[in-house]
Design an enzyme around this catalytic site. Structure first.
Site, short mmCIF file in Angstrom:
data_model
loop_
_atom_site.label_atom_id
_atom_site.label_comp_id
_atom_site.label_asym_id
_atom_site.label_seq_id
_atom_site.Cartn_x
_atom_site.Cartn_y
_atom_site.Cartn_z
N TRP A 145 -12.24 7.14 12.89
CA TRP A 145 -10.89 6.85 13.39
C TRP A 145 -10.73 7.50 14.76
CZ3 TRP A 145 -6.05 10.09 12.31
CH2 TRP A 145 -4.91 9.44 12.77
N ASP A 226 -10.67 12.40 4.18
CA ASP A 226 -9.50 11.71 4.71
C ASP A 226 -9.26 10.50 3.81
OD1 ASP A 226 -7.55 10.42 6.09
OD2 ASP A 226 -8.55 10.43 8.04
N LYS A 261 0.27 3.78 4.00
CA LYS A 261 -0.23 2.43 3.70
C LYS A 261 0.07 2.04 2.25
CE LYS A 261 -2.35 3.85 7.41
NZ LYS A 261 -2.44 3.46 8.77
C1 LMR Z 1 -4.77 3.11 12.46
O1 LMR Z 1 -5.92 3.55 12.42
O2 LMR Z 1 -4.46 2.08 13.08
C2 LMR Z 1 -3.69 3.81 11.68
O3 LMR Z 1 -4.20 4.87 10.98
C3 LMR Z 1 -2.52 4.17 12.51
C4 LMR Z 1 -2.81 5.21 13.52
O4 LMR Z 1 -2.05 6.17 13.56
O5 LMR Z 1 -3.77 5.11 14.29
#
Ligand code: LMR
Length: 411
Positions: A145, A226, A261
């Site tokens: 992420w 996570d 989510k």
């Molecule tokens: C995402 O990855 O799009 C979500 O987890 C929202 C974010 O805060 O990035």
């Protein structure tokens, strides 16, 4: 008379703008795009077939209950509502065959801090780790992420990457992942995605989690899971397989979870940081440090969303409504994946069927950054730069145009 800005006392005149956030920044650009046919596959927010991010029915019902039962808006404790914390632990660790709470819950060797969303939970984890284990390095999957590296850097921790994807970026290369973990030092932190890996949708199998548990023990690592999408792949219990495997192997674990989510509580900012220690005594000591990290950050967490989550998790009737709604979300995501694969395979020579094997809302499409830019600039189709597609943004109104345009940029 001189204005403040023209004197040498001006602090902000010299500032250059920071680059936009790689996910939320795109969402803003999408909103400003006047093209009526624009398509938003960026931020990880679920959309239904009509393109709406719905409020779950179980949340609507809980809101009604709360209006009658809530008696005060006073502060919560620093680590949040104890009822919420217990409900989170029951969700993460589940029950045994007789319906009894997991040993971790009964022995009180887990502590939970309610947090402002999953991001808040990760930052609490980062602050706590930096405070008590400043030499630990946090190992992140490549890719991960986009916000992970920045969160741990902001907390003052060094981050490292471990291999994750195979060479064509369609699935896991577990051997390469294990080989990277040879570089870890005892005391390092291993960040793992509990399920529905963000950004790839590529998860570990139950057997691979088992193997990983042995590696974590042998290399003396601290797993940090996570878990932002529990319930989005196979079900609440099924999606906790990684958590239960590591916990049942007797490891100490930290878990950052989110209700953005799976309860659709995005803007309410409801998350949790749960720490599992070897004993109740060590868990309590850890919590005292976690609380001091929180106190100097936002003092104590917001109340409303966590009260809604607690109401749903602790009422059998509301839970049933929730489980049915989550099943509907999963079914739609799987159906969209299949339709997308069919449509792409009709248009392109390359085989897109790997998209059906990925889990949750995100897919790694294989689109290059150049193709992603072209889709945005020429067709107003918004996809995160690494080629991550939020499949929940696809619906019967936009799928034809989306696949036509992807086929064009891939030609
Ligand atoms: C995402 O990855 O799009 C979500 O987890 C929202 C974010 O805060 O990035």
């Amino acid at each position: 008379m001189t204005t403040a800005a023209s004197t040498s006392n001006s602090f902000f005149d010299s500032l250059e703008s920071a680059p936009p956030d790689s996910i939320l920044g795109l969402n803003e650009s999408f909103k400003n795009d006047p093209n009526p046919d624009k398509i938003n596959l960026t931020v990880g927010v679920y959309q239904d077939e009509s393109g709406v991010t719905p409020i779950f029915e179980c949340i609507k019902l809980a809101e009604k209950q709360l209006v009658d039962t809530e008696s005060s808006k006073s502060y919560l404790p620093i680590n949040g509502s104890p009822e919420f914390g217990l409900a989170v632990q029951k969700l993460l660790f589940g029950t045994d065959d007789q319906g009894t709470d997991h040993e971790i819950v009964r022995s009180k060797r887990a502590v939970t801090a309610q947090s402002p969303g999953g991001t808040g939970a990760l930052r609490i984890a980062g602050d706590f780790l930096q405070k008590k284990f400043p030499n630990s390095r946090v190992w992140l999957s490549a890719p991960t992420w986009a916000n992970h590296p920045a969160i741990f850097a902001a907390a003052g921790l060094e981050t490292k990457n471990y291999s994750y994807l195979n060479s064509d970026k369609t699935g896991l290369d577990f051997d390469a992942m294990k080989a990277s973990l040879d570089e870890t030092r005892p005391g390092d932190v291993l960040l793992l995605h509990g399920c529905c890996h963000n950004p790839t949708g590529v998860d570990l199998s139950a057997d691979q989690w088992q193997e990983l548990a042995a590696i974590i023990r042998q290399r003396q690592l601290l797993p940090l899971i996570d878990c932002a999408y529990q319930g989005f792949n196979a079900g609440i219990e099924e999606d906790a397989v990684g958590i239960s495997t590591l916990c049942n192997a007797g490891l100490e674990v930290m878990i950052c979870s989110s209700f953005s989510k799976n309860l659709g509580l995005y803007g309410e900012r409801v998350g949790a940081m749960t720490l599992v220690a070897d004993s109740e005594k060590s868990a309590k000591a850890a919590l005292s440090h976690i609380k001091s990290c929180i106190r100097v950050n936002y003092s104590n967490p917001p109340k409303h969303g966590a009260a809604l989550a607690t109401a749903v998790l602790s009422d059998d009737g509301l839970r049933d409504v929730w489980f049915k709604e989550l099943a509907g979300v999963r079914a739609r995501i799987k159906q969209v994946r299949s339709q997308f694969v069919q449509e792409m395979n009709r248009r392109c020579e390359s085989d897109f069927s790997f998209i059906e094997n990925q889990n949750g809302m995100f897919s790694f499409s294989g689109l290059t950054p150049l193709q992603v830019d072209q889709l945005r600039n020429e067709y107003s189709i918004y996809i995160v730069g690494v080629g991550r597609i939020n499949v929940a943004g696809i619906n019967s109104n936009n799928i034809e145009r989306l696949c036509d345009c992807i086929a064009k940029v891939m030609a």
